[in-house]
Structure formats: C-alpha cells, structure tokens
Enzyme design. Structure first.
Site, PDB file in Angstrom:
ATOM      1  N   CYS A 115       0.859  -1.182   0.000  1.00  0.00           N
ATOM      2  CA  CYS A 115       0.000   0.000   0.000  1.00  0.00           C
ATOM      3  C   CYS A 115       0.896   1.233   0.000  1.00  0.00           C
ATOM      4  CB  CYS A 115      -0.889  -0.016   1.240  1.00  0.00           C
ATOM      5  SG  CYS A 115      -2.006   1.392   1.346  1.00  0.00           S
ATOM      6  N   HIS A 160      -9.151  -3.839  -1.966  1.00  0.00           N
ATOM      7  CA  HIS A 160      -8.200  -3.030  -1.194  1.00  0.00           C
ATOM      8  C   HIS A 160      -8.551  -1.539  -1.295  1.00  0.00           C
ATOM      9  CE1 HIS A 160      -3.804  -2.133  -0.009  1.00  0.00           C
ATOM     10  NE2 HIS A 160      -4.290  -0.963  -0.371  1.00  0.00           N
ATOM     11  N   GLU A 161      -8.841  -1.075  -2.523  1.00  0.00           N
ATOM     12  CA  GLU A 161      -9.123   0.362  -2.706  1.00  0.00           C
ATOM     13  C   GLU A 161     -10.472   0.752  -2.099  1.00  0.00           C
ATOM     14  OE1 GLU A 161      -6.640   2.045  -3.353  1.00  0.00           O
ATOM     15  OE2 GLU A 161      -5.456   0.380  -4.129  1.00  0.00           O
ATOM     16  N   HIS A 187     -10.215   1.368   1.533  1.00  0.00           N
ATOM     17  CA  HIS A 187      -9.708   2.694   1.907  1.00  0.00           C
ATOM     18  C   HIS A 187     -10.862   3.697   2.085  1.00  0.00           C
ATOM     19  CE1 HIS A 187      -5.354   2.471   1.898  1.00  0.00           C
ATOM     20  NE2 HIS A 187      -5.305   1.923   0.703  1.00  0.00           N
TER      21      HIS A 187
HETATM   22 NI    NI Z   1      -3.625   1.029  -0.180  1.00  0.00          NI
END
Ligand code: NI
Length: 186
Positions: free
Chosen positions: A103, A145-146, A149
């Site tokens: 990341c 993953h995004e 966020h």
């Molecule tokens: Ni990330």
C-alpha cells in the site's frame, strides 16, 4: 496536473469513512482523478483511493496489469487503468484467497491478506459511464483493497496472521521457505 501528497499510516484521514460524490462528472472530480492517476504512476503503485491523498470522497483509481495476474489466469484477472466514483462490490461465491499486498500509505511493507477470490463491482466513471465488471485474482484483490480505503480500512486491519507482515525486501525469505517445503513434499 499535480502530484499529490500521500498520507501514511497513522494519519487519521486513512481511518475515516469517505463521503459519496453527488456529481461524478464535475470538473473538480475529473481534476482529482487526473491528479490521482499521476500520483499513483509516479509512486509506481497499482491503486490509489482519494483518502490516501487527504480527500475524503469515494473515488478510486487502479489497474490490474497482466504481469500481476497468475499464469493462465482468466481475463477477469486483468483490468486497464480505471477510475471509479462511488464504487461498490459484492462477493461472487464463497472462495477466500490469501495474497500479498502492499500500500502506498504503508511504504516498505508487504502482507498476506485474505480476500474474496471473485467479486462483482460497479461504479461511475468520471465521464459519466456506468461501469460494472466481474473480477477475480489480483483484479478482485486491488478493487477490494481500494474500496476498503473508502471505509477507513487498511490491509493490515484485514490480516489474520501478522506473522505474514514483512518488509518487502525481506520477502524472499517467504519464497525460499515455500521452495523448501515444496522440495520436502517431493
Ligand atoms: Ni492502499
């Protein structure tokens, strides 16, 4: 276009829930997307979410390049450079896969993270098109993953074995151990 400053783990913006965007095609959002793409490419990343550049809005950019997909993987394992506003996903099936992630907000580290192996996701592109795709493998992983966020979740918070969190330049030890195990298994 402008290179944006990337927030690192410890900055509270990374733990906040991002706000939905009312008009995905606004000048402000198109400008943000262009700057995020430039920032991601400059940092040699494959994904970036707006909170990582201190903007609490639901916007992500990513790509799933062929070289990151496993050999012989289905076409759904790859994706061209994509920008999505207000993205959402749901799992397809129950399979969970463990895979290595990094990341840009946690520089130098890599961890093995369990993720849904297959997902269906949707969102709006900055030119106003509705995007809906099925993804698997690395493609499914980067999208999860995004989107995490946008909900204030970092990959380390998804790990169930922190013994699999390591410095990227020490990762070869895991590969060597795996080779030894394979040899022992014949
Ligand atoms: Ni990330």
């Amino acid at each position: 276009m402008t290179l944006l400053k990337i927030a690192r783990m410890g900055h509270p913006v990374l733990l906040e829930r991002a706000e939905p965007v009312a008009d995905p095609t606004s000048r402000e959002i198109r400008r943000l997307v262009a700057d995020m793409v430039e920032t991601m490419e400059d940092a040699r990343g494959v994904g970036l979410a707006a909170p990582q550049v201190h903007i609490g809005r639901r916007v992500i950019v990513f790509r799933a390049p062929a070289e990151r997909a496993e050999e012989g993987a289905a076409p759904e394992a790859e994706a061209p450079l994509t920008a999505l506003v207000n993205p959402e996903f749901e799992p397809v099936g129950d399979d969970i896969e463990l895979g290595w992630e990094g990341c840009l907000s946690i520089p130098g580290l890599t961890g093995a993270v369990p993720r849904h192996a297959r997902i269906r996701y949707r969102g709006t592109s900055p030119d106003g098109r509705a995007v809906e795709r099925e993804a698997r493998g690395f493609h499914a992983r980067v999208v999860q993953h995004e989107i995490d966020h946008l909900d204030g979740i970092l990959y380390t918070m998804r790990m169930d074995d922190l013994g699999m969190l390591c410095f990227s330049d020490e990762m070869h030890h895991f590969a060597e151990a795996a080779r030894e195990r394979a040899k022992a298994a014949g």
